[in-house]
Scaffold this motif. Structure first.
Motif, PDB file in Angstrom:
ATOM      1  N   THR A 106       0.817  -1.219   0.000  1.00 28.14           N
ATOM      2  CA  THR A 106       0.000   0.000   0.000  1.00 28.14           C
ATOM      3  C   THR A 106       0.847   1.263   0.000  1.00 28.14           C
ATOM      4  O   THR A 106       0.413   2.302  -0.494  1.00 28.14           O
ATOM      5  N   HIS A 132     -14.925   3.950   5.449  1.00 31.37           N
ATOM      6  CA  HIS A 132     -14.234   5.196   5.109  1.00 31.37           C
ATOM      7  C   HIS A 132     -14.784   6.359   5.940  1.00 31.37           C
ATOM      8  O   HIS A 132     -14.022   7.144   6.532  1.00 31.37           O
ATOM      9  N   PHE A 139      -6.895  -6.584  10.117  1.00 32.14           N
ATOM     10  CA  PHE A 139      -7.018  -5.303   9.414  1.00 32.14           C
ATOM     11  C   PHE A 139      -6.953  -4.109  10.355  1.00 32.14           C
ATOM     12  O   PHE A 139      -6.508  -3.032   9.960  1.00 32.14           O
ATOM     13  N   ILE A 173      -4.566  -0.862   9.728  1.00 31.45           N
ATOM     14  CA  ILE A 173      -4.973   0.549   9.746  1.00 31.45           C
ATOM     15  C   ILE A 173      -4.103   1.345  10.715  1.00 31.45           C
ATOM     16  O   ILE A 173      -3.652   2.449  10.402  1.00 31.45           O
ATOM     17  N   PHE A 216      -0.614   1.611   8.968  1.00 30.31           N
ATOM     18  CA  PHE A 216      -0.620   2.387   7.725  1.00 30.31           C
ATOM     19  C   PHE A 216      -1.101   3.818   7.957  1.00 30.31           C
ATOM     20  O   PHE A 216      -0.647   4.761   7.300  1.00 30.31           O
ATOM     21  N   GLU A 247      -4.455   7.514   5.654  1.00 26.92           N
ATOM     22  CA  GLU A 247      -3.958   6.778   4.484  1.00 26.92           C
ATOM     23  C   GLU A 247      -4.915   5.654   4.106  1.00 26.92           C
ATOM     24  O   GLU A 247      -5.133   5.390   2.917  1.00 26.92           O
ATOM     25  N   THR A 248      -5.508   4.999   5.103  1.00 26.64           N
ATOM     26  CA  THR A 248      -6.461   3.926   4.820  1.00 26.64           C
ATOM     27  C   THR A 248      -7.726   4.482   4.174  1.00 26.64           C
ATOM     28  O   THR A 248      -8.278   3.891   3.233  1.00 26.64           O
ATOM     29  N   ARG A 249      -8.181   5.644   4.659  1.00 24.46           N
ATOM     30  CA  ARG A 249      -9.365   6.270   4.051  1.00 24.46           C
ATOM     31  C   ARG A 249      -9.087   6.630   2.581  1.00 24.46           C
ATOM     32  O   ARG A 249      -9.932   6.439   1.712  1.00 24.46           O
TER      33      ARG A 249
END
Length: 538
Positions: free
Chosen positions: A395, A459, A510, A514, A517, A521-523
């Motif tokens: 990612t 999100h 996950f 999150i 990361f 950034e995940t959104r």
């Protein structure tokens, strides 16, 4: 990776070893009984090596597994009985074919069938022969891993006279050996077979010819040499070597080998090795037969096909310890040896090491980490899994570890490559493994309507967690959204996350991803996926 300094272990380890169930202890117990019966004051372990090629992953596995048994034996005997490990090179064997790796096959052709230690080194002038070159590679290979061993050369042992007494006995008991070997051969091979292979004084080649006479009194053999005339040679002094099957038994008898393991491809010949060892006055050693490796398609690995994984390839993407774990686990089960087994072995290794720190002595002896490290188990600080780092590389589109450390240092305040060297090493493996082995195969897919709604919900609701590194809280949020959008079973929700956002069928916890990361950034990653940008990138 030499044997652990056993005298420094808590004495409780020696007591707990007596009932330990791990396979190295089971094998070592057989050896303890053997020595109790024989009264022998030393345990001799042996591994064999054919120096026509370079050391490979199987070489590592055989020496590592033997060392595991040796360590278990030292614990069972409270380290009061000396042990030795001989790594024996069959370098007097004739060069039957020219390896593909040599610079010039034409230059090697005149030396076909000559002993490997009589064939010139095809690469450099550093070594006196092809066999010496490959022997040096073997020793360098074993030294790299810190194995404790003694190197033995068949050429040296035959020529120095170390085998002479048993070779003379082989001449005396020639008929008995032939009675063992001939029933295993076809009619044509029976007509020409001899356990003795003379080395021609004329050509220097190892000859596969029938014997015209075996003189037990004089210790000589007579055969038709390459010029057609009869030649008589003593069986001693390196003038003659034995065929490989009788050689196994002869070596065991001559050296007094107590333990040797070998692959399943030798299993049908084991009875022959044992009988010849007994004929020559020895007691066959304790054996351990391990299964062979399979490739990604479940086919047996072949060096000629090149369908396996080399040790250099494994060590490009993972540590020696992870390979040691692979060798420890279920040696008698055929296992796939391919790139996709590496990540699991890496994470399992660190999980075992972490568990070791909190276990009692009895549990530690069952822990694979004990055997991988031969009792000297470290305690590295590795707070992130290899699987999680692989997804972070993906990612973050990382080509080097410093990109990862930007995320890691935020997740673990104050962490750096200097403060977490083991984690930095793991990050380097992850970057290489992902870019070489995962990235070319990644396949993203579009979200279904149900998945799109759930991802949009994730999100939006992540906005309230901006800056959070609470992996558990974030994981609970992901669970909650999956339940809200009625995924049944719930694992389908996580499978959708992995396939749509990460381009893989499975992935890490996950919430931890999150947290590492980053929420923002995940959104952004979710927004890109819903906009179809990840599909276009792939």
């Amino acid at each position: 990776m030499s044997p652990a300094p056993l005298p420094e272990l808590d004495p409780a380890f020696f007591d707990a070893a007596q009932t330990a169930r791990a396979w190295p202890f089971e094998e070592a117990r057989k050896l303890v009984k053997r020595l109790e019966k024989s009264g022998k004051g030393e345990a001799l372990f042996e591994t064999g090596y054919g120096p026509s090629g370079l050391p490979h992953i199987g070489t590592f596995g055989e020496v590592a597994r033997t060392t595991m048994v040796r360590t278990a034996f030292r614990l069972l005997t409270r380290d009061e009985i000396p042990t030795r490990l001989i790594c024996f090179s069959d370098d007097l064997d004739g060069m039957r074919k020219i390896p593909d790796t040599v610079p010039s096959k034409e230059a090697m052709e005149p030396h076909l069938q000559k002993p490997l230690t009589s064939v010139p080194d095809p690469w450099t002038n550093e070594f006196t022969s092809f066999g010496d070159h490959n022997n040096a590679m073997l020793r360098r290979f074993l030294d790299t891993f810190g194995f404790d061993y003694e190197f033995a050369s068949a050429t040296d042992y035959y020529k120095s006279g170390k085998f002479d007494a048993v070779l003379l006995r082989a001449a005396e008991r020639y008929d008995d050996i032939m009675k063992v070997m001939l029933p295993t051969l076809g009619a044509e091979r029976q007509a020409t077979y001899s356990p003795f292979l003379p080395i021609s004084p004329i050509s220097g080649r190892v000859l596969y010819v029938p014997m015209k006479e075996v003189n037990a009194k004089d210790g000589t053999i007579t055969f038709a040499d390459e010029d057609g005339g009869d030649t008589t040679l003593p069986v001693t002094g390196g003038n003659v070597k034995l065929q490989w099957k009788p050689d196994f038994g002869m070596r065991w008898a001559a050296l007094g080998v107590d333990f040797e393991m070998f692959g399943k491809d030798h299993q049908t010949n084991q009875v022959l090795y044992d009988r010849i060892c007994a004929i020559l006055g020895g007691t066959p050693p304790e054996h351990y037969v391990y299964e062979l490796f399979l490739d990604s398609e479940g086919q047996k690995i072949s060096k000629s096909k090149g369908n396996g994984l080399t040790i250099d390839e494994w060590l490009t993407y993972a540590s020696t310890e992870s390979l040691g774990l692979y060798m420890f686990q279920k040696p008698r089960v055929a296992k796939r040896l391919h790139f996709d087994v590496i990540p699991r072995q890496v994470d399992d290794y660190y999980a075992h090491v972490a568990a070791y720190q909190t276990q009692d002595v009895a549990a530690r002896l069952e822990n694979p980490a004990f055997h991988v490290h031969y009792g000297d188990v470290p305690n590295p600080e590795v707070p992130l899994s290899f699987a999680l780092l692989l997804n972070l590389v993906a990612t973050a589109n990382a080509q080097e570890t410093k990109v990862l450390w930007g995320f890691i240092s935020r997740y673990i305040p104050g962490a750096s490559a200097a403060s977490h060297p083991e984690l930095d090493k793991l990050a380097g493996y992850a970057v290489r493994y992902f870019n070489d082995k995962v990235k070319p195969l990644k396949t993203y897919r579009a979200a279904t309507e149900q998945e799109r709604a759930a991802l949009q919900d994730l999100h939006d609701r992540l906005a309230a967690h901006e800056g959070s590194i609470d992996a558990e809280e974030l994981q609970n949020l992901v669970y909650e959204i999956g339940k809200t959008h009625q995924f049944e079973p719930l694992r389908d929700w996580f499978k959708a996350i992995y396939q749509v956002l990460l381009g893989e069928d499975q992935g890490p916890r996950f919430g931890s991803f999150i947290a590492l990361f980053g929420v923002a950034e995940t959104r952004a990653l979710i927004a890109e996926a819903l906009a179809g940008k990840l599909l276009k990138t792939a």
